[in-house]
Design a protein around this motif. Sequence first.
Motif, PDB file in Angstrom:
ATOM      1  N   ALA A  22       0.827  -1.212   0.000  1.00  0.00           N
ATOM      2  CA  ALA A  22       0.000   0.000   0.000  1.00  0.00           C
ATOM      3  C   ALA A  22       0.859   1.258   0.000  1.00  0.00           C
ATOM      4  O   ALA A  22       0.488   2.265  -0.615  1.00  0.00           O
ATOM      5  N   LEU A  23       2.006   1.232   0.671  1.00  0.00           N
ATOM      6  CA  LEU A  23       2.910   2.386   0.634  1.00  0.00           C
ATOM      7  C   LEU A  23       3.363   2.668  -0.791  1.00  0.00           C
ATOM      8  O   LEU A  23       3.364   3.825  -1.247  1.00  0.00           O
ATOM      9  N   ASP A  24       3.767   1.622  -1.502  1.00  0.00           N
ATOM     10  CA  ASP A  24       4.221   1.813  -2.879  1.00  0.00           C
ATOM     11  C   ASP A  24       3.079   2.298  -3.766  1.00  0.00           C
ATOM     12  O   ASP A  24       3.282   3.158  -4.636  1.00  0.00           O
ATOM     13  N   ARG A  25       1.867   1.753  -3.559  1.00  0.00           N
ATOM     14  CA  ARG A  25       0.715   2.209  -4.331  1.00  0.00           C
ATOM     15  C   ARG A  25       0.455   3.691  -4.063  1.00  0.00           C
ATOM     16  O   ARG A  25       0.166   4.466  -4.982  1.00  0.00           O
ATOM     17  N   ALA A  26       0.524   4.070  -2.784  1.00  0.00           N
ATOM     18  CA  ALA A  26       0.254   5.462  -2.414  1.00  0.00           C
ATOM     19  C   ALA A  26       1.260   6.403  -3.065  1.00  0.00           C
ATOM     20  O   ALA A  26       0.892   7.477  -3.562  1.00  0.00           O
ATOM     21  N   ALA A  27       2.519   6.014  -3.068  1.00  0.00           N
ATOM     22  CA  ALA A  27       3.556   6.863  -3.669  1.00  0.00           C
ATOM     23  C   ALA A  27       3.271   7.084  -5.153  1.00  0.00           C
ATOM     24  O   ALA A  27       3.371   8.211  -5.670  1.00  0.00           O
ATOM     25  N   ARG A  28       2.882   6.019  -5.861  1.00  0.00           N
ATOM     26  CA  ARG A  28       2.591   6.158  -7.289  1.00  0.00           C
ATOM     27  C   ARG A  28       1.355   7.030  -7.515  1.00  0.00           C
ATOM     28  O   ARG A  28       1.337   7.878  -8.417  1.00  0.00           O
ATOM     29  N   LEU A  29       0.315   6.817  -6.705  1.00  0.00           N
ATOM     30  CA  LEU A  29      -0.896   7.617  -6.853  1.00  0.00           C
ATOM     31  C   LEU A  29      -0.615   9.098  -6.628  1.00  0.00           C
ATOM     32  O   LEU A  29      -1.078   9.962  -7.382  1.00  0.00           O
ATOM     33  N   LEU A  30       0.126   9.406  -5.579  1.00  0.00           N
ATOM     34  CA  LEU A  30       0.417  10.807  -5.265  1.00  0.00           C
ATOM     35  C   LEU A  30       1.223  11.455  -6.380  1.00  0.00           C
ATOM     36  O   LEU A  30       0.927  12.570  -6.823  1.00  0.00           O
ATOM     37  N   ARG A  31       2.241  10.754  -6.858  1.00  0.00           N
ATOM     38  CA  ARG A  31       3.067  11.338  -7.927  1.00  0.00           C
ATOM     39  C   ARG A  31       2.272  11.486  -9.212  1.00  0.00           C
ATOM     40  O   ARG A  31       2.442  12.478  -9.948  1.00  0.00           O
ATOM     41  N   ASP A  32       1.408  10.503  -9.506  1.00  0.00           N
ATOM     42  CA  ASP A  32       0.590  10.597 -10.715  1.00  0.00           C
ATOM     43  C   ASP A  32      -0.330  11.809 -10.674  1.00  0.00           C
ATOM     44  O   ASP A  32      -0.718  12.342 -11.729  1.00  0.00           O
ATOM     45  N   GLN A  33      -0.694  12.236  -9.450  1.00  0.00           N
ATOM     46  CA  GLN A  33      -1.587  13.388  -9.318  1.00  0.00           C
ATOM     47  C   GLN A  33      -0.817  14.680  -9.050  1.00  0.00           C
ATOM     48  O   GLN A  33      -1.393  15.680  -8.623  1.00  0.00           O
ATOM     49  N   GLY A  34       0.486  14.638  -9.306  1.00  0.00           N
ATOM     50  CA  GLY A  34       1.279  15.855  -9.228  1.00  0.00           C
ATOM     51  C   GLY A  34       1.795  16.214  -7.851  1.00  0.00           C
ATOM     52  O   GLY A  34       2.354  17.302  -7.664  1.00  0.00           O
ATOM     53  N   VAL A  35       1.618  15.323  -6.884  1.00  0.00           N
ATOM     54  CA  VAL A  35       2.119  15.587  -5.533  1.00  0.00           C
ATOM     55  C   VAL A  35       3.563  15.083  -5.427  1.00  0.00           C
ATOM     56  O   VAL A  35       3.832  13.903  -5.649  1.00  0.00           O
ATOM     57  N   GLN A  36       4.463  15.963  -5.072  1.00  0.00           N
ATOM     58  CA  GLN A  36       5.875  15.604  -4.998  1.00  0.00           C
ATOM     59  C   GLN A  36       6.396  15.520  -3.563  1.00  0.00           C
ATOM     60  O   GLN A  36       7.458  14.927  -3.325  1.00  0.00           O
ATOM     61  N   ASN A  37       5.669  16.113  -2.623  1.00  0.00           N
ATOM     62  CA  ASN A  37       6.135  16.180  -1.235  1.00  0.00           C
ATOM     63  C   ASN A  37       5.054  15.656  -0.300  1.00  0.00           C
ATOM     64  O   ASN A  37       3.994  16.274  -0.157  1.00  0.00           O
ATOM     65  N   ALA A  38       5.304  14.500   0.294  1.00  0.00           N
ATOM     66  CA  ALA A  38       4.283  13.872   1.135  1.00  0.00           C
ATOM     67  C   ALA A  38       4.930  12.893   2.102  1.00  0.00           C
ATOM     68  O   ALA A  38       6.071  12.449   1.908  1.00  0.00           O
TER      69      ALA A  38
END
Length: 345
Positions: A178-194
């Motif tokens: 789930a961590l890896d999924r979350a990282a991909r989802l956030l980056r795909d939506q333009g979030v770089q800092n989380a």
Amino acid sequence: MRALLTLTALLGALLLGACGRAPLQEQQAFVFGTWVEVLVAGGDAEQGRQAIAAVLREFDRLHRHFHAWQESELTALNSAIFSGRPQTVSDELAAFIREAQQLSARGDHLFDPGIGRLIALWGFQSDEFAARLPAADDLETWRKAAPSIADLQIEGNTVTSRNRQVALDFGGYLKGVALDRAARLLRDQGVQNALINIGGNVMALGSKGGQPWRIGIQHPRQPGPLATVKLADGEAIGTSGDYQRYFELDGQRFPHLLDPRSARPATHTQAVTVLIPAGTQSGTLSDALSKPIFIAGPEHWRELARKLDTAQVLRVDADGSIQVTAALHQRLEFIGKPPKIEIVP
């Protein structure tokens, strides 16, 4: 309740890296049997909120689809295995099984998602744990059957098993996925800092206002963190501890971290923390690799960590003594008076 209290303390420590000028979007939820938290730093506030909502929806989907004891695709597969029937599974579940088989083999099967029936015998497939020991005969029967995820065979998407006692439980693996999924989802939506925290398994993306995210490593016997560490972009950290899911009986603690060799909880270790460099599987590895190192025990943990190519490890023994690899020690900032520790190569 104790697990929730220690997690609350850890969440407070996580905010050590989140106090600054950059605005934060934050949301928490209860998924995978634990509290999860997603923080997004800077950027457009609405974009951050939508990205966090997408992450939490994916967490909920994973939790429901692959639940080990509530009706799910995973329980349907376990039922088929017990009945000796082939079962066609989704592409996603087939991929999980193949990946978990590889990870389990790397860790000498000390981490093995095929031991679901043993987890159930000890009462850990429940949100509440009864202070009750399994029948000795049941444990011995299970131990002699020696079910393992290695017993599963996959042809295309059809799963069969050489051993009907195999029952999959991805509780020690899915949080990392789930961590890896979350990282991909956030980056795909333009979030770089989380910062993504799933019950103490944490991944950092980017930074917080130009400064590295700083997170706490929970002390296994005291409230609050033992130490803090700054995470670089894409790094993940995971802790397996005997304080998270356990019951006590006659003054003895029985944690959920079970040794397949003995069919009993591993009681020689309080906690193991691993820090994983950035990579496509850093979240998955932060969850899956801490467990075999925990179960390996005081005599063999370092050897297994080397075999797993895990250079940054902190281990707290049952007596409270601390061992830490030199690679991780140089990055830690201990809280209060530095404890006596053994630094190992």
